[in-house]
Scaffold this motif. Structure first.
Motif, PDB file in Angstrom:
ATOM      1  N   LEU A 103       0.840  -1.194   0.000  1.00  0.00           N
ATOM      2  CA  LEU A 103       0.000   0.000   0.000  1.00  0.00           C
ATOM      3  C   LEU A 103       0.876   1.246   0.000  1.00  0.00           C
ATOM      4  CD1 LEU A 103      -2.599  -0.886   2.810  1.00  0.00           C
ATOM      5  CD2 LEU A 103      -2.847  -1.224   0.339  1.00  0.00           C
ATOM      6  N   ASN A 104       0.370   2.309  -0.604  1.00  0.00           N
ATOM      7  CA  ASN A 104       1.025   3.617  -0.560  1.00  0.00           C
ATOM      8  C   ASN A 104       0.152   4.581   0.233  1.00  0.00           C
ATOM      9  OD1 ASN A 104       3.324   3.163  -2.136  1.00  0.00           O
ATOM     10  ND2 ASN A 104       2.173   3.476  -4.027  1.00  0.00           N
ATOM     11  N   PRO A 105       0.747   5.373   1.127  1.00  0.00           N
ATOM     12  CA  PRO A 105      -0.021   6.446   1.767  1.00  0.00           C
ATOM     13  C   PRO A 105      -0.070   7.654   0.830  1.00  0.00           C
ATOM     14  CG  PRO A 105       2.176   6.329   2.719  1.00  0.00           C
ATOM     15  CD  PRO A 105       2.083   5.237   1.685  1.00  0.00           C
ATOM     16  N   VAL A 106      -1.262   8.219   0.645  1.00  0.00           N
ATOM     17  CA  VAL A 106      -1.439   9.357  -0.257  1.00  0.00           C
ATOM     18  C   VAL A 106      -2.208  10.446   0.479  1.00  0.00           C
ATOM     19  CG1 VAL A 106      -2.447  10.138  -2.444  1.00  0.00           C
ATOM     20  CG2 VAL A 106      -1.470   7.834  -2.275  1.00  0.00           C
ATOM     21  N   VAL A 107      -1.653  11.646   0.522  1.00  0.00           N
ATOM     22  CA  VAL A 107      -2.341  12.773   1.150  1.00  0.00           C
ATOM     23  C   VAL A 107      -3.429  13.275   0.207  1.00  0.00           C
ATOM     24  CG1 VAL A 107      -2.083  15.154   1.971  1.00  0.00           C
ATOM     25  CG2 VAL A 107      -0.374  13.427   2.559  1.00  0.00           C
ATOM     26  N   VAL A 108      -4.627  13.482   0.785  1.00  0.00           N
ATOM     27  CA  VAL A 108      -5.781  13.947   0.020  1.00  0.00           C
ATOM     28  C   VAL A 108      -6.403  15.127   0.752  1.00  0.00           C
ATOM     29  CG1 VAL A 108      -8.045  13.315  -0.925  1.00  0.00           C
ATOM     30  CG2 VAL A 108      -6.225  11.595  -0.791  1.00  0.00           C
ATOM     31  N   ARG A 109      -6.822  16.110  -0.006  1.00  0.00           N
ATOM     32  CA  ARG A 109      -7.585  17.222   0.549  1.00  0.00           C
ATOM     33  C   ARG A 109      -9.004  17.090  -0.006  1.00  0.00           C
ATOM     34  NH1 ARG A 109      -2.932  18.998   1.605  1.00  0.00           N
ATOM     35  NH2 ARG A 109      -2.394  20.397   3.252  1.00  0.00           N
ATOM     36  N   ALA A 110      -9.968  16.978   0.884  1.00  0.00           N
ATOM     37  CA  ALA A 110     -11.374  16.896   0.484  1.00  0.00           C
ATOM     38  C   ALA A 110     -12.204  17.565   1.558  1.00  0.00           C
ATOM     39  CB  ALA A 110     -11.798  15.437   0.310  1.00  0.00           C
ATOM     40  N   GLU A 111     -12.980  18.526   1.184  1.00  0.00           N
ATOM     41  CA  GLU A 111     -13.898  19.249   2.059  1.00  0.00           C
ATOM     42  C   GLU A 111     -13.218  20.235   3.000  1.00  0.00           C
ATOM     43  OE1 GLU A 111     -16.117  16.063   3.807  1.00  0.00           O
ATOM     44  OE2 GLU A 111     -17.400  15.883   2.054  1.00  0.00           O
ATOM     45  N   SER A 112     -11.887  20.239   3.109  1.00  0.00           N
ATOM     46  CA  SER A 112     -11.168  21.244   3.890  1.00  0.00           C
ATOM     47  C   SER A 112      -9.696  21.180   3.491  1.00  0.00           C
ATOM     48  CB  SER A 112     -11.328  21.015   5.395  1.00  0.00           C
ATOM     49  OG  SER A 112     -10.409  20.060   5.861  1.00  0.00           O
ATOM     50  N   MET A 113      -8.906  22.104   4.036  1.00  0.00           N
ATOM     51  CA  MET A 113      -7.474  22.082   3.736  1.00  0.00           C
ATOM     52  C   MET A 113      -6.690  21.194   4.705  1.00  0.00           C
ATOM     53  SD  MET A 113      -7.157  23.517   0.944  1.00  0.00           S
ATOM     54  CE  MET A 113      -5.390  23.519   0.805  1.00  0.00           C
ATOM     55  N   VAL A 114      -7.374  20.580   5.672  1.00  0.00           N
ATOM     56  CA  VAL A 114      -6.711  19.644   6.575  1.00  0.00           C
ATOM     57  C   VAL A 114      -6.416  18.374   5.788  1.00  0.00           C
ATOM     58  CG1 VAL A 114      -6.955  18.269   8.674  1.00  0.00           C
ATOM     59  CG2 VAL A 114      -7.890  20.588   8.580  1.00  0.00           C
ATOM     60  N   PRO A 115      -5.155  17.945   5.762  1.00  0.00           N
ATOM     61  CA  PRO A 115      -4.830  16.751   4.984  1.00  0.00           C
ATOM     62  C   PRO A 115      -5.421  15.489   5.591  1.00  0.00           C
ATOM     63  CG  PRO A 115      -2.909  17.496   6.198  1.00  0.00           C
ATOM     64  CD  PRO A 115      -3.987  18.506   6.422  1.00  0.00           C
ATOM     65  N   ARG A 116      -5.815  14.582   4.716  1.00  0.00           N
ATOM     66  CA  ARG A 116      -6.297  13.260   5.112  1.00  0.00           C
ATOM     67  C   ARG A 116      -5.395  12.253   4.422  1.00  0.00           C
ATOM     68  NH1 ARG A 116     -12.666  13.904   3.977  1.00  0.00           N
ATOM     69  NH2 ARG A 116     -12.736  11.802   4.857  1.00  0.00           N
ATOM     70  N   LEU A 117      -5.246  11.075   5.007  1.00  0.00           N
ATOM     71  CA  LEU A 117      -4.319  10.090   4.464  1.00  0.00           C
ATOM     72  C   LEU A 117      -5.067   8.870   3.940  1.00  0.00           C
ATOM     73  CD1 LEU A 117      -1.210   9.878   4.143  1.00  0.00           C
ATOM     74  CD2 LEU A 117      -1.306   8.254   6.035  1.00  0.00           C
ATOM     75  N   ALA A 118      -5.002   8.684   2.626  1.00  0.00           N
ATOM     76  CA  ALA A 118      -5.607   7.521   1.985  1.00  0.00           C
ATOM     77  C   ALA A 118      -4.548   6.440   1.815  1.00  0.00           C
ATOM     78  CB  ALA A 118      -6.170   7.910   0.616  1.00  0.00           C
ATOM     79  N   LEU A 119      -4.925   5.201   2.052  1.00  0.00           N
ATOM     80  CA  LEU A 119      -4.060   4.066   1.748  1.00  0.00           C
ATOM     81  C   LEU A 119      -4.554   3.476   0.438  1.00  0.00           C
ATOM     82  CD1 LEU A 119      -3.691   2.463   5.290  1.00  0.00           C
ATOM     83  CD2 LEU A 119      -2.122   4.017   4.105  1.00  0.00           C
ATOM     84  N   VAL A 120      -3.648   3.401  -0.540  1.00  0.00           N
ATOM     85  CA  VAL A 120      -3.977   2.997  -1.904  1.00  0.00           C
ATOM     86  C   VAL A 120      -3.108   1.808  -2.282  1.00  0.00           C
ATOM     87  CG1 VAL A 120      -3.975   3.783  -4.307  1.00  0.00           C
ATOM     88  CG2 VAL A 120      -4.598   5.376  -2.482  1.00  0.00           C
ATOM     89  N   ALA A 121      -3.689   0.833  -2.970  1.00  0.00           N
ATOM     90  CA  ALA A 121      -2.926  -0.346  -3.387  1.00  0.00           C
ATOM     91  C   ALA A 121      -1.786   0.067  -4.312  1.00  0.00           C
ATOM     92  CB  ALA A 121      -3.835  -1.357  -4.073  1.00  0.00           C
ATOM     93  N   ALA A 122      -0.561  -0.304  -3.949  1.00  0.00           N
ATOM     94  CA  ALA A 122       0.622   0.010  -4.755  1.00  0.00           C
ATOM     95  C   ALA A 122       0.805  -1.006  -5.873  1.00  0.00           C
ATOM     96  CB  ALA A 122       1.866   0.033  -3.868  1.00  0.00           C
ATOM     97  N   VAL A 123       0.313  -2.205  -5.650  1.00  0.00           N
ATOM     98  CA  VAL A 123       0.427  -3.327  -6.591  1.00  0.00           C
ATOM     99  C   VAL A 123      -0.886  -4.100  -6.537  1.00  0.00           C
ATOM    100  CG1 VAL A 123       2.946  -3.541  -6.329  1.00  0.00           C
ATOM    101  CG2 VAL A 123       1.418  -4.831  -4.814  1.00  0.00           C
TER     102      VAL A 123
END
Length: 190
Positions: free
Chosen positions: A119-139
């Motif tokens: 998994l890769n951690p990916v910073v996402v901004r949605a609904e505010s400027m506070v970062p959220r961390l999504a875990l996304v399949a790397a493979v």
């Protein structure tokens, strides 16, 4: 990824099924939290995942740096590792967000570290400027395989984002991969 992704929000006018609303929808596949022989709790998906699939958001209590430092010292004594720090490097500035999933969180707090993560951690901004961390399949990840991500490094980058777990001392890594570094990532500047 050298920067955050920006997700849709209520005012953007796109439909609820918009692919950029993945954080708002949450996980869409079944997971299992299970006990391992050497690493404590772990998480696996009960269906196949494909590279690029959103897995889940790392959720927890957002705490100031001073609170994170105090808590992490206590957590290290108790062998807990659910604090995650997001650092965003913007020129000479570092924006830091501390996510403590010890008391408030979801199944992602049981996703273990690996020196060769799926998994890769990916910073996402949605609904505010506070970062959220999504875990996304790397493979591509077959069903019933343990889900892991690299707990990161405290090494500063000229630009971009790092996610790391703070530690006040070193702990052995039990990932068992060929590229195992032997210790969990260590950040003495909690």
């Amino acid at each position: 990824n050298d920067g955050p992704l920006f997700g849709c929000f209520d005012q953007c006018g796109c439909p609820p099924e918009c692919p950029n609303r993945f954080l708002q929808r949450g996980p869409v596949v079944p997971f299992e939290v299970y006990k391992t022989a050497s690493k404590g709790w772990a998480v696996r998906c009960l269906t196949d995942l494909y590279a690029g699939d959103f897995v889940a958001e790392y959720v927890g209590e957002l705490v100031p740096a001073a609170v994170a430092s105090r808590r992490q010292a206590t957590y290290d004594e108790r062998g807990l590792n659910y604090m995650l720090i997001i650092r965003e490097f913007i020129g000479e500035r570092v924006m830091r967000t501390n996510i403590d999933a010890t008391r408030v969180g979801n199944m992602t707090r049981f996703v273990n570290h690996s020196c060769e993560p799926n998994l890769n951690p990916v910073v996402v901004r949605a609904e505010s400027m506070v970062p959220r961390l999504a875990l996304v399949a790397a493979v591509d990840i077959p069903a019933h395989v343990e889900l892991t991500f690299d707990y990161g490094s405290a090494s500063p980058h000229a630009s971009g984002v790092t996610a790391s777990t703070p530690r006040t001392r070193t702990f052995a890594c039990h990932c068992g991969t060929k590229r195992c570094r032997g210790v969990l990532p260590f950040d003495p500047n909690v």
